[in-house]
Design a protein around this motif. Structure first.
Motif, PDB file in Angstrom:
ATOM      1  N   GLN A  16       0.730  -1.187   0.098  1.00  0.00           N
ATOM      2  CA  GLN A  16       0.072   0.050   0.096  1.00  0.00           C
ATOM      3  C   GLN A  16       0.908   1.411   0.012  1.00  0.00           C
ATOM      4  N   THR A  17       1.751   1.265   0.768  1.00  0.00           N
ATOM      5  CA  THR A  17       2.802   2.341   0.750  1.00  0.00           C
ATOM      6  C   THR A  17       3.606   2.639  -0.653  1.00  0.00           C
ATOM      7  N   ILE A  18       4.023   1.416  -1.136  1.00  0.00           N
ATOM      8  CA  ILE A  18       4.705   1.725  -2.347  1.00  0.00           C
ATOM      9  C   ILE A  18       3.774   2.143  -3.490  1.00  0.00           C
ATOM     10  N   ALA A  19       2.395   1.798  -3.492  1.00  0.00           N
ATOM     11  CA  ALA A  19       1.378   2.094  -4.467  1.00  0.00           C
ATOM     12  C   ALA A  19       1.144   3.600  -4.236  1.00  0.00           C
ATOM     13  N   ARG A  20       1.138   4.171  -2.890  1.00  0.00           N
ATOM     14  CA  ARG A  20       0.752   5.463  -2.700  1.00  0.00           C
ATOM     15  C   ARG A  20       1.906   6.442  -3.306  1.00  0.00           C
ATOM     16  N   LEU A  21       3.344   5.875  -3.058  1.00  0.00           N
ATOM     17  CA  LEU A  21       4.313   6.578  -3.473  1.00  0.00           C
ATOM     18  C   LEU A  21       4.518   6.684  -4.977  1.00  0.00           C
ATOM     19  N   LEU A  22       4.070   5.495  -5.635  1.00  0.00           N
ATOM     20  CA  LEU A  22       4.041   5.405  -7.084  1.00  0.00           C
ATOM     21  C   LEU A  22       3.121   6.439  -7.667  1.00  0.00           C
ATOM     22  N   ASP A  23       1.979   6.592  -7.176  1.00  0.00           N
ATOM     23  CA  ASP A  23       0.638   7.308  -7.627  1.00  0.00           C
ATOM     24  C   ASP A  23       1.216   8.772  -7.319  1.00  0.00           C
ATOM     25  N   ALA A  24       1.624   8.877  -6.162  1.00  0.00           N
ATOM     26  CA  ALA A  24       2.338  10.320  -6.004  1.00  0.00           C
ATOM     27  C   ALA A  24       3.053  10.812  -6.960  1.00  0.00           C
ATOM     28  N   THR A  25       4.174  10.034  -7.285  1.00  0.00           N
ATOM     29  CA  THR A  25       5.320  10.267  -8.142  1.00  0.00           C
ATOM     30  C   THR A  25       4.614  10.535  -9.544  1.00  0.00           C
ATOM     31  N   ILE A  26       3.870  10.018 -10.067  1.00  0.00           N
ATOM     32  CA  ILE A  26       3.176  10.077 -11.558  1.00  0.00           C
ATOM     33  C   ILE A  26       2.555  11.304 -11.271  1.00  0.00           C
ATOM     34  N   ALA A  27       1.504  11.517 -10.360  1.00  0.00           N
ATOM     35  CA  ALA A  27       0.852  12.847 -10.330  1.00  0.00           C
ATOM     36  C   ALA A  27       1.899  13.944 -10.301  1.00  0.00           C
ATOM     37  N   SER A  28       2.811  13.946  -9.438  1.00  0.00           N
ATOM     38  CA  SER A  28       3.716  15.062  -9.469  1.00  0.00           C
ATOM     39  C   SER A  28       4.392  15.364 -10.723  1.00  0.00           C
ATOM     40  N   THR A  37       9.375  17.438  -9.161  1.00  0.00           N
ATOM     41  CA  THR A  37       9.036  16.036  -8.583  1.00  0.00           C
ATOM     42  C   THR A  37      10.356  15.867  -7.489  1.00  0.00           C
ATOM     43  N   SER A  38      10.528  16.111  -6.570  1.00  0.00           N
ATOM     44  CA  SER A  38      11.383  15.755  -5.332  1.00  0.00           C
ATOM     45  C   SER A  38      10.887  14.781  -4.557  1.00  0.00           C
ATOM     46  N   THR A  39      11.784  13.994  -3.908  1.00  0.00           N
ATOM     47  CA  THR A  39      11.295  13.094  -2.994  1.00  0.00           C
ATOM     48  C   THR A  39      10.210  13.711  -1.808  1.00  0.00           C
ATOM     49  N   ALA A  40      10.649  15.064  -1.315  1.00  0.00           N
ATOM     50  CA  ALA A  40      10.058  15.783  -0.350  1.00  0.00           C
ATOM     51  C   ALA A  40       8.326  15.864  -0.824  1.00  0.00           C
ATOM     52  N   ALA A  41       8.273  16.159  -2.472  1.00  0.00           N
ATOM     53  CA  ALA A  41       7.081  16.638  -2.789  1.00  0.00           C
ATOM     54  C   ALA A  41       6.190  15.325  -2.984  1.00  0.00           C
ATOM     55  N   VAL A  42       7.141  14.191  -3.252  1.00  0.00           N
ATOM     56  CA  VAL A  42       6.148  12.886  -3.489  1.00  0.00           C
ATOM     57  C   VAL A  42       5.805  12.466  -2.162  1.00  0.00           C
ATOM     58  N   ALA A  44       4.828  14.326   0.473  1.00  0.00           N
ATOM     59  CA  ALA A  44       3.995  15.037   0.940  1.00  0.00           C
ATOM     60  C   ALA A  44       2.701  14.594   0.330  1.00  0.00           C
ATOM     61  N   ARG A  45       2.535  14.207  -1.174  1.00  0.00           N
ATOM     62  CA  ARG A  45       1.545  13.802  -1.793  1.00  0.00           C
ATOM     63  C   ARG A  45       1.073  12.446  -1.225  1.00  0.00           C
ATOM     64  N   ALA A  46       2.014  11.537  -0.785  1.00  0.00           N
ATOM     65  CA  ALA A  46       1.581  10.094  -0.549  1.00  0.00           C
ATOM     66  C   ALA A  46       1.375  10.043   1.010  1.00  0.00           C
ATOM     67  N   GLY A  47       1.769  10.992   1.752  1.00  0.00           N
ATOM     68  CA  GLY A  47       1.111  10.982   3.244  1.00  0.00           C
ATOM     69  C   GLY A  47       2.160  10.278   3.825  1.00  0.00           C
ATOM     70  N   VAL A  48       3.349   9.954   3.480  1.00  0.00           N
ATOM     71  CA  VAL A  48       4.387   9.442   4.201  1.00  0.00           C
ATOM     72  C   VAL A  48       5.521  10.070   4.649  1.00  0.00           C
ATOM     73  N   SER A  49       6.545   9.452   5.309  1.00  0.00           N
ATOM     74  CA  SER A  49       7.753  10.504   5.683  1.00  0.00           C
ATOM     75  C   SER A  49       8.718  10.010   4.500  1.00  0.00           C
ATOM     76  N   GLN A  50       9.916  10.974   4.479  1.00  0.00           N
ATOM     77  CA  GLN A  50      10.778  10.431   3.395  1.00  0.00           C
ATOM     78  C   GLN A  50      11.533   9.444   3.984  1.00  0.00           C
ATOM     79  N   GLY A  51      11.716   9.015   5.283  1.00  0.00           N
ATOM     80  CA  GLY A  51      12.278   7.666   5.941  1.00  0.00           C
ATOM     81  C   GLY A  51      11.664   6.742   5.150  1.00  0.00           C
ATOM     82  N   ALA A  52      10.141   6.423   5.323  1.00  0.00           N
ATOM     83  CA  ALA A  52       9.655   5.440   4.708  1.00  0.00           C
ATOM     84  C   ALA A  52       9.786   5.292   3.141  1.00  0.00           C
TER      85      ALA A  52
END
Length: 202
Positions: A16-28, A37-42, A44-52
């Motif tokens: 689920q986390t990976i899916a949110r990150l990929l959706d957020a990357t594509i949207a960004s 499309t920075s990791t911070a922007a991704v 923020a869109r995905a609702g996860v930390s950069q550590g995650a």
């Protein structure tokens, strides 16, 4: 008595986390472009930390490559679902080309354009994207072979014809929001079908 809600397993939470990150990357990539499309922007869109994010992907390029692979998968499915073959008339060819233009103008394909343009001057990114690029090409070649199954096209000619179609479709996709009206696009599709049909029958 109500059953307690099922708690996702660790594997399910990871997926689920990976899916949110990929959706957020594509949207960004679609909305903000490659540079935005920075990791911070991704995250923020995905609702996860950069550590995650970095637990699943070792670098920004790795996230982008995974997004490219997901885009290739989605576009391949859409191509198979929406574009049917074999083509038996110029009218059918025109319909297929119109569907390809629609797919070319999709958010997923705009994402692909962003990544391909960025990879032009970034050797490391180009290497990361290579598996997704090859997978996408295989899907398109398979689809093209099905579309033109009724014609005697050798593989070299089929690849050349596919490259022509992709170039036109991608060019229209880039121009549509900037300079081309719906009438312009329809006229271009009509012209491409008219040019291709006698070539297919040679």
């Amino acid at each position: 008595m109500c059953d307690p809600p099922e708690v996702p397993t660790q594997t399910e939470r990871r997926e689920q986390t990976i899916a949110r990150l990929l959706d957020a990357t594509i949207a960004s990539l679609d909305e903000a472009g490659y540079a935005g499309t920075s990791t911070a922007a991704v995250c923020a869109r995905a609702g996860v930390s950069q550590g995650a994010l970095f637990r699943h992907f070792p670098s920004r390029r790795a996230v982008l490559a995974a997004a490219a692979a997901e885009v290739a998968r989605r576009q391949g499915e859409a191509f198979t679902r929406r574009v049917r073959g074999p083509v038996t008339s110029q009218a059918e060819l025109r319909s297929v080309l119109a569907e390809l233009v629609t797919l070319g103008a999709s958010p997923e394909n705009r994402t692909w354009h962003e990544l391909m343009l960025a990879a032009r001057t970034d050797d490391a990114l180009r290497a990361e994207l290579q598996p997704a690029t090859e997978a996408y090409h295989r899907v398109l070649m398979s689809g093209a072979a099905a579309l033109y199954a009724g014609f005697d096209l050798d593989p070299v000619r089929l690849r050349a014809l596919l490259r022509v179609v992709i170039s036109v479709v991608d060019g229209l996709a880039i121009a549509i929001p900037l300079t081309h009206t719906a009438e312009d696009v329809a006229a271009a599709v009509d012209q491409l079908a008219a040019l291709m049909w006698p070539v297919l029958q040679e």
